[in-house]
Design a protein around this motif. Structure first.
Motif, PDB file in Angstrom:
ATOM      1  N   THR A  27       0.832  -1.208   0.000  1.00  0.00           N
ATOM      2  CA  THR A  27       0.000   0.000   0.000  1.00  0.00           C
ATOM      3  C   THR A  27       0.865   1.256   0.000  1.00  0.00           C
ATOM      4  OG1 THR A  27      -0.235   0.275   2.424  1.00  0.00           O
ATOM      5  CG2 THR A  27      -1.747  -1.247   1.320  1.00  0.00           C
ATOM      6  N   GLY A  28       1.997   1.205   0.704  1.00  0.00           N
ATOM      7  CA  GLY A  28       2.907   2.347   0.677  1.00  0.00           C
ATOM      8  C   GLY A  28       3.491   2.574  -0.701  1.00  0.00           C
ATOM      9  N   ALA A  29       3.852   1.480  -1.374  1.00  0.00           N
ATOM     10  CA  ALA A  29       4.386   1.599  -2.724  1.00  0.00           C
ATOM     11  C   ALA A  29       3.318   2.088  -3.702  1.00  0.00           C
ATOM     12  CB  ALA A  29       4.952   0.253  -3.180  1.00  0.00           C
ATOM     13  N   LEU A  30       2.081   1.657  -3.525  1.00  0.00           N
ATOM     14  CA  LEU A  30       1.001   2.139  -4.380  1.00  0.00           C
ATOM     15  C   LEU A  30       0.764   3.639  -4.176  1.00  0.00           C
ATOM     16  CD1 LEU A  30      -1.595  -0.772  -4.103  1.00  0.00           C
ATOM     17  CD2 LEU A  30      -0.453   0.008  -6.190  1.00  0.00           C
ATOM     18  N   ALA A  31       0.883   4.100  -2.936  1.00  0.00           N
ATOM     19  CA  ALA A  31       0.772   5.539  -2.686  1.00  0.00           C
ATOM     20  C   ALA A  31       1.887   6.289  -3.392  1.00  0.00           C
ATOM     21  CB  ALA A  31       0.807   5.809  -1.183  1.00  0.00           C
ATOM     22  N   PHE A  58       9.546   4.939  -3.519  1.00  0.00           N
ATOM     23  CA  PHE A  58       8.804   3.692  -3.341  1.00  0.00           C
ATOM     24  C   PHE A  58       9.344   2.910  -2.139  1.00  0.00           C
ATOM     25  CE2 PHE A  58       6.982   4.585  -7.336  1.00  0.00           C
ATOM     26  CZ  PHE A  58       6.007   3.648  -7.645  1.00  0.00           C
ATOM     27  N   LEU A  59      10.664   2.776  -2.072  1.00  0.00           N
ATOM     28  CA  LEU A  59      11.275   2.024  -0.976  1.00  0.00           C
ATOM     29  C   LEU A  59      10.975   2.669   0.368  1.00  0.00           C
ATOM     30  CD1 LEU A  59      14.784   1.269  -2.545  1.00  0.00           C
ATOM     31  CD2 LEU A  59      12.942  -0.367  -2.139  1.00  0.00           C
ATOM     32  N   PHE A  60      11.037   3.991   0.414  1.00  0.00           N
ATOM     33  CA  PHE A  60      10.811   4.701   1.676  1.00  0.00           C
ATOM     34  C   PHE A  60       9.371   4.534   2.152  1.00  0.00           C
ATOM     35  CE2 PHE A  60       9.587   8.565   4.017  1.00  0.00           C
ATOM     36  CZ  PHE A  60      10.477   8.464   5.084  1.00  0.00           C
ATOM     37  N   LEU A  61       8.404   4.810   1.275  1.00  0.00           N
ATOM     38  CA  LEU A  61       7.006   4.704   1.686  1.00  0.00           C
ATOM     39  C   LEU A  61       6.603   3.256   1.993  1.00  0.00           C
ATOM     40  CD1 LEU A  61       4.977   7.248  -0.484  1.00  0.00           C
ATOM     41  CD2 LEU A  61       5.401   7.287   1.963  1.00  0.00           C
ATOM     42  N   ALA A  62       7.135   2.309   1.222  1.00  0.00           N
ATOM     43  CA  ALA A  62       6.826   0.904   1.491  1.00  0.00           C
ATOM     44  C   ALA A  62       7.362   0.485   2.859  1.00  0.00           C
ATOM     45  CB  ALA A  62       7.431   0.015   0.406  1.00  0.00           C
ATOM     46  N   SER A  63       8.571   0.921   3.190  1.00  0.00           N
ATOM     47  CA  SER A  63       9.173   0.535   4.470  1.00  0.00           C
ATOM     48  C   SER A  63       8.485   1.207   5.646  1.00  0.00           C
ATOM     49  CB  SER A  63      10.670   0.886   4.468  1.00  0.00           C
ATOM     50  OG  SER A  63      11.355   0.173   3.465  1.00  0.00           O
ATOM     51  N   VAL A  64       8.220   2.496   5.521  1.00  0.00           N
ATOM     52  CA  VAL A  64       7.545   3.214   6.607  1.00  0.00           C
ATOM     53  C   VAL A  64       6.176   2.603   6.893  1.00  0.00           C
ATOM     54  CG1 VAL A  64       6.435   5.402   7.217  1.00  0.00           C
ATOM     55  CG2 VAL A  64       8.761   5.401   6.321  1.00  0.00           C
ATOM     56  N   THR A  65       5.450   2.281   5.827  1.00  0.00           N
ATOM     57  CA  THR A  65       4.115   1.721   6.004  1.00  0.00           C
ATOM     58  C   THR A  65       4.181   0.294   6.544  1.00  0.00           C
ATOM     59  OG1 THR A  65       3.434   3.012   4.073  1.00  0.00           O
ATOM     60  CG2 THR A  65       1.884   1.393   4.904  1.00  0.00           C
ATOM     61  N   GLY A  66       5.110  -0.491   6.026  1.00  0.00           N
ATOM     62  CA  GLY A  66       5.203  -1.892   6.417  1.00  0.00           C
ATOM     63  C   GLY A  66       5.651  -2.107   7.849  1.00  0.00           C
ATOM     64  N   ILE A  67       6.561  -1.269   8.341  1.00  0.00           N
ATOM     65  CA  ILE A  67       7.125  -1.511   9.670  1.00  0.00           C
ATOM     66  C   ILE A  67       6.757  -0.429  10.687  1.00  0.00           C
ATOM     67  CG2 ILE A  67       9.055  -2.792   8.698  1.00  0.00           C
ATOM     68  CD1 ILE A  67      10.833  -0.395   9.063  1.00  0.00           C
TER      69      ILE A  67
END
Length: 210
Positions: free
Chosen positions: A18-22, A33-42
């Motif tokens: 979902t972070g990567a989609l945002a 993509f990496l930053f938003l995916a990581s922040v959202t995931g963890i």
């Protein structure tokens, strides 16, 4: 891998998506993509571990960061194939919320033995990553949408905790908690379930206060 561990990995992967989609909706580069995916995931799990005074889970096991990285790369190269990325984001968020509601509750209960703490850590784990994602991506916050959100996490965490306390097997408790959270959030997305909103009205004038 037990059901709780499976939900933990699945929740990180889905929330990372979902972070990567945002990030795709904001047309960011691969680092975004990496930053938003990581922040959202963890993000939610990090807050949970800090509150419980535990070693932060992704520091102890860097595999979680690797999951976020792989998911971000996959979405970066495939997001353009999705017709409605925001709709997909909301439904994946519902899955991640359900998984993390159970995982957060399980960890809180295991560490403290308190049902109240279990429910609170379940709700925080399930919602904080999505809140951070929307804040950083400039998306409409899930908290400000009219449909039920936090209540879905509350339902999942509470049902898991209750099921565990009455002695149900871990798999059954996890499935019940996951189903409760997902059905409430899914119903809210599908049918617009919501609580009555506060209606603004004029306040009291200073001269009317005794």
């Amino acid at each position: 891998m037990n059901p709780i561990e499976l939900l933990d990995y699945a929740g990180v992967a889905v929330f990372a998506a979902t972070g990567a989609l945002a990030a795709s909706r904001k047309e960011l580069d691969i680092i975004g993509f990496l930053f938003l995916a990581s922040v959202t995931g963890i993000g939610g799990g990090t807050l949970r571990d800090v509150i419980l005074n535990l070693p932060v889970f992704w520091v102890a096991n860097s595999g979680y960061v690797l999951i976020c990285t792989v998911v971000a790369a996959l979405v970066f190269f495939s997001a353009h194939r999705v017709e409605s990325r925001y709709k997909l984001l909301l439904w994946l968020d519902a899955i991640g919320l359900a998984a993390f509601a159970v995982m957060g509750a399980a960890k809180g209960l295991a560490i403290t033995g308190s049902p109240v703490v279990s429910v609170i850590t379940g709700v925080l784990t399930a919602t904080f990553g999505g809140i951070l994602r929307d804040l950083l991506a400039g998306e409409p916050s899930v908290l400000l949408r009219p449909e039920i959100y936090v209540t879905a996490a509350l339902a999942g965490a509470a049902l898991f905790t209750l099921s565990d306390l009455v002695g149900m097997p871990a798999l059954a408790s996890s499935l019940l908690g996951f189903a409760a959270a997902f059905l409430v959030r899914g119903g809210a997305l599908k049918f617009g379930w919501s609580f009555p909103a506060y209606k603004s009205r004029p306040g009291r004038r200073p001269e009317d206060i005794p």
